[in-house]
Design a protein around this motif. Structure first.
Motif, mmCIF file in Angstrom:
data_model
loop_
_atom_site.group_PDB
_atom_site.id
_atom_site.type_symbol
_atom_site.label_atom_id
_atom_site.label_comp_id
_atom_site.label_asym_id
_atom_site.label_seq_id
_atom_site.Cartn_x
_atom_site.Cartn_y
_atom_site.Cartn_z
ATOM 1 N N GLY A 89 0.849 -1.184 0.000
ATOM 2 C CA GLY A 89 0.000 0.000 0.000
ATOM 3 C C GLY A 89 0.886 1.235 0.000
ATOM 4 N N PRO A 90 0.606 2.190 0.875
ATOM 5 C CA PRO A 90 1.392 3.420 0.899
ATOM 6 C C PRO A 90 2.700 3.305 1.695
ATOM 7 N N LEU A 91 2.921 2.177 2.337
ATOM 8 C CA LEU A 91 4.075 2.018 3.217
ATOM 9 C C LEU A 91 5.283 1.478 2.450
ATOM 10 N N GLN A 92 6.376 2.243 2.469
ATOM 11 C CA GLN A 92 7.620 1.849 1.810
ATOM 12 C C GLN A 92 8.583 1.266 2.847
ATOM 13 N N LEU A 93 9.348 0.258 2.439
ATOM 14 C CA LEU A 93 10.370 -0.303 3.308
ATOM 15 C C LEU A 93 11.384 0.775 3.645
ATOM 16 N N ASP A 94 11.724 0.909 4.901
ATOM 17 C CA ASP A 94 12.716 1.883 5.354
ATOM 18 C C ASP A 94 14.096 1.369 4.965
ATOM 19 N N THR A 95 14.718 2.011 4.009
ATOM 20 C CA THR A 95 16.006 1.539 3.496
ATOM 21 C C THR A 95 17.140 1.718 4.498
ATOM 22 N N ALA A 96 16.907 2.471 5.566
ATOM 23 C CA ALA A 96 17.931 2.635 6.591
ATOM 24 C C ALA A 96 18.020 1.416 7.508
ATOM 25 N N LEU A 97 16.983 0.571 7.495
ATOM 26 C CA LEU A 97 16.977 -0.618 8.339
ATOM 27 C C LEU A 97 17.837 -1.707 7.722
ATOM 28 N N LYS A 98 18.657 -2.321 8.565
ATOM 29 C CA LYS A 98 19.454 -3.468 8.120
ATOM 30 C C LYS A 98 18.678 -4.741 8.434
ATOM 31 N N PRO A 99 19.029 -5.870 7.795
ATOM 32 C CA PRO A 99 18.328 -7.124 8.095
ATOM 33 C C PRO A 99 18.300 -7.391 9.607
ATOM 34 N N GLY A 100 17.116 -7.715 10.101
ATOM 35 C CA GLY A 100 16.939 -8.003 11.523
ATOM 36 C C GLY A 100 16.571 -6.784 12.355
ATOM 37 N N GLN A 101 16.714 -5.590 11.800
ATOM 38 C CA GLN A 101 16.350 -4.379 12.527
ATOM 39 C C GLN A 101 14.867 -4.079 12.323
ATOM 40 N N PHE A 102 14.329 -3.252 13.217
ATOM 41 C CA PHE A 102 12.941 -2.841 13.095
ATOM 42 C C PHE A 102 12.787 -1.455 13.676
ATOM 43 N N ARG A 103 11.644 -0.859 13.409
ATOM 44 C CA ARG A 103 11.285 0.416 14.010
ATOM 45 C C ARG A 103 9.774 0.493 14.081
ATOM 46 N N GLU A 104 9.278 1.353 14.958
ATOM 47 C CA GLU A 104 7.834 1.570 15.031
ATOM 48 C C GLU A 104 7.417 2.478 13.891
ATOM 49 N N LEU A 105 6.203 2.268 13.407
ATOM 50 C CA LEU A 105 5.668 3.148 12.379
ATOM 51 C C LEU A 105 5.347 4.508 12.987
ATOM 52 N N THR A 106 5.445 5.540 12.174
ATOM 53 C CA THR A 106 5.053 6.869 12.624
ATOM 54 C C THR A 106 3.530 6.954 12.639
ATOM 55 N N LYS A 107 3.011 7.952 13.320
ATOM 56 C CA LYS A 107 1.562 8.155 13.330
ATOM 57 C C LYS A 107 1.048 8.406 11.916
ATOM 58 N N GLU A 108 1.842 9.126 11.121
ATOM 59 C CA GLU A 108 1.449 9.414 9.744
ATOM 60 C C GLU A 108 1.386 8.135 8.906
ATOM 61 N N GLU A 109 2.336 7.221 9.095
ATOM 62 C CA GLU A 109 2.336 5.956 8.365
ATOM 63 C C GLU A 109 1.137 5.100 8.748
ATOM 64 N N ILE A 110 0.830 5.059 10.033
ATOM 65 C CA ILE A 110 -0.331 4.290 10.495
ATOM 66 C C ILE A 110 -1.613 4.874 9.911
ATOM 67 N N ALA A 111 -1.730 6.203 9.934
ATOM 68 C CA ALA A 111 -2.915 6.842 9.360
ATOM 69 C C ALA A 111 -3.037 6.552 7.874
ATOM 70 N N ALA A 112 -1.913 6.588 7.146
ATOM 71 C CA ALA A 112 -1.933 6.315 5.712
ATOM 72 C C ALA A 112 -2.376 4.874 5.445
ATOM 73 N N LEU A 113 -1.920 3.930 6.268
ATOM 74 C CA LEU A 113 -2.330 2.534 6.101
ATOM 75 C C LEU A 113 -3.814 2.372 6.355
ATOM 76 N N ARG A 114 -4.323 3.050 7.373
ATOM 77 C CA ARG A 114 -5.751 2.929 7.695
ATOM 78 C C ARG A 114 -6.631 3.575 6.620
ATOM 79 N N GLU A 115 -6.141 4.655 6.015
ATOM 80 C CA GLU A 115 -6.911 5.339 4.980
ATOM 81 C C GLU A 115 -6.897 4.595 3.662
ATOM 82 N N HIS A 116 -5.856 3.799 3.442
ATOM 83 C CA HIS A 116 -5.660 3.164 2.141
ATOM 84 C C HIS A 116 -6.752 2.188 1.801
#
Length: 141
Positions: free
Chosen positions: A114-141
């Motif tokens: 959907g509107p969520l792009q893989l964060d290219t700064a993340l290395k294999p095995g790393q993770f991060r929380e989604l921003t509020k804007e990303e969560i909103a974009a996913l819910r709107e999609h």
């Protein structure tokens, strides 16, 4: 990968009937042809269980995914880098689609959902929380 405790959101994103675009980077054996691109674009009967909807298959020639060590050939067959955008996401769909055209997927990586792009700064095995804007974009999609 997306980890969530929001079951409704997960269902809306992952259910094949919801038709959320999912884009993947893949390395496949053999040369991807214009015929393959056309077949993917029109959708086709993959096997006894799967008829794939139209998908966008694009050959990557610029080495933009150079972080992956890629073989030039496997068992004497050249390899092709591609991106594929599907709207379903059925069980092993990308691998099954390429197998149906006589190619094997050697490497597969989801780039977007959907509107969520893989964060290219993340290395294999790393993770991060989604921003509020990303969560909103996913819910709107």
């Amino acid at each position: 990968m997306l980890i969530t405790d929001d079951g409704q959101l997960a269902h809306r994103l992952l259910s094949p009937v919801r038709h959320v675009d999912k884009t993947y980077y893949a390395v496949v054996t053999g040369r991807v042809t214009e015929n393959d691109i056309g077949l993917f674009a029109q959708g086709f009967r993959v096997d006894d269980e799967l008829t794939a909807m139209p998908a966008v298959l694009r050959i990557i020639e610029d080495g933009s995914f150079g972080e992956v060590p890629l073989p030039d050939a496997v068992d004497g067959q050249e390899c092709t880098q591609v991106s594929v955008t599907i709207r379903e996401g059925k069980f092993h769909q990308i691998k099954r689609m390429f197998a149906a055209v006589g190619k094997e997927v050697l490497y597969l990586k989801r780039l977007s959902m959907g509107p969520l792009q893989l964060d290219t700064a993340l290395k294999p095995g790393q993770f991060r929380e989604l921003t509020k804007e990303e969560i909103a974009a996913l819910r709107e999609h």
